[in-house]
Design a protein around this motif. Structure first.
Motif, short mmCIF file in Angstrom:
data_model
loop_
_atom_site.label_atom_id
_atom_site.label_comp_id
_atom_site.label_asym_id
_atom_site.label_seq_id
_atom_site.Cartn_x
_atom_site.Cartn_y
_atom_site.Cartn_z
N SER A 122 0.71 -1.23 -0.02
CA SER A 122 0.01 -0.09 0.16
C SER A 122 0.84 1.50 -0.15
O SER A 122 1.85 1.38 0.64
N ARG A 123 0.43 2.19 -0.62
CA ARG A 123 0.95 3.54 -0.76
C ARG A 123 0.44 4.42 0.18
O ARG A 123 0.97 5.32 0.50
N TYR A 124 -0.73 4.23 0.64
CA TYR A 124 -1.48 5.29 1.52
C TYR A 124 -2.02 4.87 2.82
O TYR A 124 -2.81 5.60 3.49
N ALA A 197 -15.83 -12.46 0.46
CA ALA A 197 -15.92 -13.99 0.63
C ALA A 197 -15.16 -14.40 2.12
O ALA A 197 -15.18 -15.34 2.41
N GLY A 198 -14.84 -13.45 2.98
CA GLY A 198 -14.34 -13.54 4.18
C GLY A 198 -13.08 -13.73 4.43
O GLY A 198 -12.51 -14.03 5.53
N PHE A 199 -12.01 -13.68 3.45
CA PHE A 199 -10.62 -13.54 3.49
C PHE A 199 -10.10 -12.42 4.21
O PHE A 199 -10.81 -11.32 4.07
N ARG A 200 -8.91 -12.91 4.94
CA ARG A 200 -8.39 -11.29 5.54
C ARG A 200 -7.42 -10.81 4.83
O ARG A 200 -6.49 -11.34 4.29
N VAL A 201 -7.67 -9.49 4.67
CA VAL A 201 -6.88 -8.71 3.95
C VAL A 201 -6.07 -7.72 4.72
O VAL A 201 -6.61 -6.91 5.54
N ARG A 202 -4.84 -7.34 4.44
CA ARG A 202 -3.92 -6.67 5.05
C ARG A 202 -2.98 -5.74 4.14
O ARG A 202 -3.00 -6.03 3.05
N GLU A 203 -3.06 -4.38 4.57
CA GLU A 203 -2.07 -3.53 3.73
C GLU A 203 -0.95 -3.37 4.53
O GLU A 203 -0.67 -3.29 5.72
N VAL A 204 0.26 -3.47 3.71
CA VAL A 204 1.73 -3.26 4.30
C VAL A 204 2.30 -2.12 3.43
O VAL A 204 2.07 -2.02 2.12
N PRO A 205 2.87 -1.04 4.29
CA PRO A 205 3.44 -0.12 3.33
C PRO A 205 4.62 -0.45 2.28
O PRO A 205 5.50 -1.09 2.96
N THR A 271 -12.67 -4.99 9.41
CA THR A 271 -12.14 -3.72 8.80
C THR A 271 -11.37 -2.93 9.89
O THR A 271 -11.49 -2.98 11.16
N GLU A 272 -10.41 -2.76 8.45
CA GLU A 272 -9.52 -1.95 9.07
C GLU A 272 -10.12 -0.62 9.52
O GLU A 272 -10.62 0.07 8.67
N ARG A 273 -9.89 -0.28 10.79
CA ARG A 273 -10.35 1.04 11.22
C ARG A 273 -9.60 1.83 11.56
O ARG A 273 -9.88 3.16 11.50
N GLU A 274 -8.50 1.67 11.42
CA GLU A 274 -7.22 2.60 11.63
C GLU A 274 -6.22 1.88 10.30
O GLU A 274 -6.03 1.04 9.98
N ALA A 275 -5.44 3.24 9.74
CA ALA A 275 -4.72 2.88 8.67
C ALA A 275 -3.56 2.12 9.25
O ALA A 275 -3.16 2.03 10.62
N GLY A 276 -2.76 1.40 8.25
CA GLY A 276 -1.75 0.74 8.93
C GLY A 276 -1.62 -0.63 8.17
O GLY A 276 -2.64 -0.94 7.22
N ASP A 277 -1.20 -1.62 8.85
CA ASP A 277 -0.99 -2.98 8.18
C ASP A 277 -1.89 -3.97 8.96
O ASP A 277 -1.66 -4.97 8.81
N GLU A 278 -2.89 -3.28 9.66
CA GLU A 278 -3.88 -4.26 10.50
C GLU A 278 -4.81 -4.80 9.03
O GLU A 278 -4.76 -4.53 8.09
N ALA A 279 -5.40 -6.00 9.78
CA ALA A 279 -6.27 -6.56 8.76
C ALA A 279 -7.65 -5.83 8.29
O ALA A 279 -8.20 -4.96 9.27
N VAL A 280 -7.99 -6.01 7.03
CA VAL A 280 -9.30 -5.19 6.58
C VAL A 280 -10.48 -5.91 7.15
O VAL A 280 -11.44 -5.63 7.86
#
Length: 287
Positions: A122-124, A197-205, A271-280
């Motif tokens: 993730s860029r953002y 589909a219920g899969f866990r999605v994460r964002e990493v900078p 859901t990711e409730r805060e930005a960062g690399d937490e699970a969506v």
């Protein structure tokens, strides 16, 4: 202790990327030596496909899928996914050939997969960086992500990100035959399907750097497609009252098992409730 990830395939679509492909693959193998690479070339007039063949002849970690012509980013990735599943890879990576996705950040994405099913570079999110991008492109990208988050109710900061990692099970369970999106809309489509589909999605900078060689494939038709499809999906979500976070009762995925590489004798198919690399997704962590 981190679980074994199994065999890794990096799918790199190419069209007119002869000057970029070699350096990108070299950097990739320096960062993740065990990763295999599948170059999906759409009959590039500049000889990118020929260069890919030369690279494959010199390095068994590289294979090439030649396609008849320019058919779009989404179709190229779907062809690559099908090949990854056919060849029994457990982890599949999307990465651009233009150098904008830093291979040096791939180890961090792979590490995040220990607690996720899909990882987005993730860029953002905090720590994400965008370098040398024209202000107009940044505006389009940020506006597209905001529009998608609002329309789809998916709290992913960079849902258009094209540097991402999938567990095999995600690609097996999603109905890829129904994915018709192209351009960066394909990335929105895949991420949204994974969340639903219920899969866990994460964002990493990551640090995203504008290409130094070659021309961008972005054009107005790509933006129009994304606006239209996201609007239709968002309207459908509202009509059906589909919540953002679904399927908390899904069983945990089986961990990917390391397998011995096999020699491939048949050619690749067209859901990711805060930005960062937490699970969506608030679905279960798949371990």
């Amino acid at each position: 202790m981190a679980e074994p990830r199994g065999r890794i395939l990096v799918v790199i679509p190419t069209y007119q990327e002869r000057d970029n492909l070699g350096p990108v693959v070299a950097r990739l193998h320096a960062a993740v030596p065990e990763a295999d690479v599948l170059v999906v070339d759409d009959a590039s007039p500049d000889g990118t496909g020929d260069l890919a063949d030369e690279m494959a002849a010199a390095d068994p970690r590289v294979t090439v899928l030649h396609r008849a012509g320019k058919q779009g980013l989404g179709a190229a990735y779907l062809a690559g996914f099908a090949e990854a599943l056919r060849r029994d890879y457990q982890v599949v990576v999307e990465m651009d050939a233009d150098g904008s996705h830093p291979p040096e950040d791939l180890p961090a994405l792979l590490a995040a997969l220990d607690n996720a099913d899909v990882v987005l570079g993730s860029r953002y999110v905090p720590g994400g960086v965008v370098r040398n991008w024209p202000a107009r492109r940044q505006l389009i990208s940020r506006a597209g992500n905001l529009y998608s988050r609002v329309a789809l109710g998916v709290p992913i900061k960079d849902i258009t990100a094209g540097f991402r990692v999938f567990r095999r099970q995600v690609l097996e369970e999603l109905d890829l035959d129904q994915v018709a999106s192209q351009g960066y809309c394909f990335q929105i489509d895949m991420a949204w399907r994974a969340v639903l589909a219920g899969f866990r999605v994460r964002e990493v900078p990551i640090t995203f750097t504008e290409r130094q060689r070659g021309a961008s494939k972005m054009d107005t038709s790509i933006v129009v497609e994304a606006l239209w499809r996201v609007a239709c999906w968002g309207a459908g979500r509202l009509v059906q009252r589909t919540p953002t976070v679904l399927r908390a009762d899904r069983p945990a995925a089986e961990p990917p098992q390391a397998t011995k590489p096999s020699h491939v004798t048949e050619p690749a198919r067209a859901t990711e409730r805060e930005a960062g690399d937490e699970a969506v997704s608030d679905g279960p962590v798949r371990t």
